[in-house]
Scaffold this active site. Structure first.
Site, mmCIF file in Angstrom:
data_model
loop_
_atom_site.group_PDB
_atom_site.id
_atom_site.type_symbol
_atom_site.label_atom_id
_atom_site.label_comp_id
_atom_site.label_asym_id
_atom_site.label_seq_id
_atom_site.Cartn_x
_atom_site.Cartn_y
_atom_site.Cartn_z
ATOM 1 C CG ASP A 88 -0.259 0.101 2.551
ATOM 2 O OD1 ASP A 88 0.835 -0.494 2.705
ATOM 3 O OD2 ASP A 88 -0.797 0.758 3.466
ATOM 4 C CD GLU A 153 4.139 0.763 7.106
ATOM 5 O OE1 GLU A 153 4.939 1.008 8.014
ATOM 6 O OE2 GLU A 153 3.788 1.635 6.267
HETATM 7 N N1 BES Z 1 8.733 3.227 5.492
HETATM 8 C C1 BES Z 1 8.041 3.867 6.556
HETATM 9 C C2 BES Z 1 8.731 3.766 7.898
HETATM 10 C C3 BES Z 1 10.051 4.477 7.971
HETATM 11 C C4 BES Z 1 10.103 5.826 7.694
HETATM 12 C C5 BES Z 1 11.165 3.800 8.351
HETATM 13 C C6 BES Z 1 11.311 6.483 7.775
HETATM 14 C C7 BES Z 1 12.359 4.454 8.423
HETATM 15 C C8 BES Z 1 12.438 5.801 8.128
HETATM 16 C C9 BES Z 1 6.660 3.306 6.710
HETATM 17 O O1 BES Z 1 6.059 2.948 5.504
HETATM 18 C C10 BES Z 1 5.770 4.337 7.365
HETATM 19 O O2 BES Z 1 5.644 5.411 6.854
HETATM 20 N N2 BES Z 1 5.184 3.998 8.483
HETATM 21 C C11 BES Z 1 4.238 4.831 9.138
HETATM 22 C C12 BES Z 1 3.586 3.947 10.161
HETATM 23 C C13 BES Z 1 2.373 4.521 10.815
HETATM 24 C C14 BES Z 1 1.278 4.801 9.837
HETATM 25 C C15 BES Z 1 1.898 3.592 11.905
HETATM 26 C C16 BES Z 1 4.918 6.013 9.792
HETATM 27 O O3 BES Z 1 6.047 5.913 10.284
HETATM 28 O O4 BES Z 1 4.308 7.085 9.803
HETATM 29 ZN ZN ZN Z 2 5.370 5.093 4.616
#
Ligand code: BES
Ligand code: ZN
Length: 459
Positions: A88, A153
């Protein structure tokens, strides 16, 4: 191994074309009008897994979007990798700021521009293509591998914990591999050993039944926009410290060794400011920028809405005001406990002049691993071979909620090897992925399986 690497090099262009097809599917999990696209993307991923030779490929239903599963288990005695990624993507607004359409991947100056290119389709695809190279070239992989790709996610992985608990035996493995994070900077690959957790809430205030004439009523009625601003202003002090009682109680202090190691990383604060157009940095006093984003909790306003925001002027006293507020957490803060503390604080500071509603949206636990682990060391060697430089060890400010679930429910360590770059505009207009990092990432993934194959695991 040479044949596998040759295959990857020879197929470089085809891999990019296929990635473009994946990026053309607007699988935006946050928007109900894209529900069919999200499902179509799951089917596309499953078809791709079959094409490259994975077995037992299927969509596993959840109360939300399906998990795409595929496996190759033909290496008895070798370690089993559980690969996790997400298909997603985030919404694309504001659309007018995109220089090319978000779902028509376009390569400019060595970067592939499209929503999901870095986060996370491009990084997932890297591993699928490394697996393809092995299976098409020699018919086998040196390790066993199980893929699970999630479709929720970006909206907090609400159904994934239950999924993991319900499929414990099928997900049995020796290590989790994830590529959904960033390199430290261009040319500096990294392994991430810590993620922040998250608590996300919405605050709604109502001050009257409908909007009111600000002349007739102004002065006699509390303005919810004003009240909300005053409430938000009380959440942090001027030094950036969060004022919610108990908020910091469980925060694990930074260790001296970490502070020293991070101080040696090639971080250029001036460039960081310039790259993102930030006039002057701001954060909790007593901590460096990396410490603030990797190891300290925060509270941020993600969105704010009230009153008349169109062109021109309208004299109105808004009936409602809304804020979306999230907190990033660090070990050992517990999302539920922090949400309780936040809610109690907001209720306490809300004046009686407004009706208050607090909605808890989603959350996830923080995660931190030790890197004294043979799988991490295998990744170190593989990344060095793929990128020509040994990785540095980083923590990240972002969240991947399932990582702590893998640890707690399956007892599995995770190795986070990401190839995104900090300036690749994840969640923003003009998201992009460096094409050579994608290519080197495929090579590093191929080496990763080879290196991990040499680790002995309990039968
Ligand atoms: N890929 C990101 C997480 C991430 C961001 C890891 C920057 C390392 C550095 C992931 O897809 C993401 O954006 N996760 C969300 C999770 C939330 C919706 C629970 C986030 O971090 O905002
Ligand atoms: Zn993200």
């Amino acid at each position: 191994m040479d044949k596998v690497i040759d295959f990857i090099n020879v197929n470089r262009e085809r891999y990019l074309d296929e990635l473009k097809a994946l990026l053309a599917i607007p699988s935006i999990s946050a928007l109900p009008e894209h529900a069919e696209d999200v499902k179509r993307c799951a089917t596309w991923c499953a078809d791709e897994m079959r094409r490259i030779g994975l077995n037992n490929v299927r969509l596993i239903d959840t109360p939300g979007y399906p998990v795409v599963y595929g496996e190759w288990l033909g290496a008895p005695g070798a370690p089993t990798l559980l690969f996790y990624g997400h298909y997603d993507v985030q919404p694309v607004d504001p659309l007018e700021l995109w220089e090319s359409p978000p779902f028509e991947a376009t390569i400019r100056d060595g970067e592939m521009y499209a929503r999901g290119s870095a986060d996370d389709k491009g990084q997932v695809f890297m591993h699928l293509k490394a697996v393809e190279a092995y299976l098409k070239q020699g018919g086998r992989l040196p390790v066993n591998i199980k893929f699970i790709l999630e479709g929720e996610e970006e909206v907090g992985s609400a159904h994934l914990d239950d999924f993991v608990r319900a499929h414990k035996s099928e997900l049995k493995a020796d290590v989790v591999v994830i590529s959904d994070s960033e390199m430290f900077e261009r040319g500096v690959p990294s392994i991430c050993y810590g993620l922040r957790g998250l608590v996300y809430c919405q605050i709604d205030l109502r001050g009257s039944k409908t909007d009111l004439h600000s002349g007739s009523f102004g002065g006699a009625v509390a303005n919810p926009a004003f009240v909300l601003a005053q409430m938000i202003a009380q959440m942090k002090d001027r030094g950036g410290r969060i004022r919610i009682p108990g908020f910091y109680d469980d925060v694990r202090p930074l260790e001296d060794a970490e502070r020293e190691a991070w101080a040696k990383l090639p971080f250029n604060e001036k460039k960081y400011r310039k790259d993102f157009g930030i006039p002057k940095l701001f954060g909790e006093s007593g901590y460096s920028t990396l410490e603030r984003t990797w190891a300290r909790p925060t509270l941020e306003v993600n969105g704010l809405l009230s009153g008349f925001t169109g062109d021109g002027a309208k004299t109105v006293l808004p009936a409602v005001a809304m804020a979306k507020i999230s907190m990033r957490l660090v070990p050992n803060q517990e999302p539920n406990k922090i949400a309780d503390l936040f809610e109690a604080f907001v209720r306490k500071i809300a004046p009686k002049t407004v009706d208050l509603t607090i909605t808890r949206m989603h959350g996830g636990k923080p995660w931190m691993a030790s890197f004294d682990n043979p799988f991490v060391q295998a990744a170190e060697r593989a990344i060095e071979r793929g990128f020509g430089r040994a990785p540095v060890f980083t923590r990240e400010g972002g969240s991947i909620p399932v990582v702590s679930t893998f640890q707690e429910e399956l007892g599995l360590p995770s190795v986070l090897f990401g190839v995104g770059l900090p300036d690749e505009n994840a969640h923003a207009p003009n998201e992009k992925l460096d094409v050579s990092n994608f290519h080197n990432g495929i090579i590093a993934s191929a080496y990763l399986y080879g290196e991990m194959a040499r680790i002995s695991v309990p039968a």
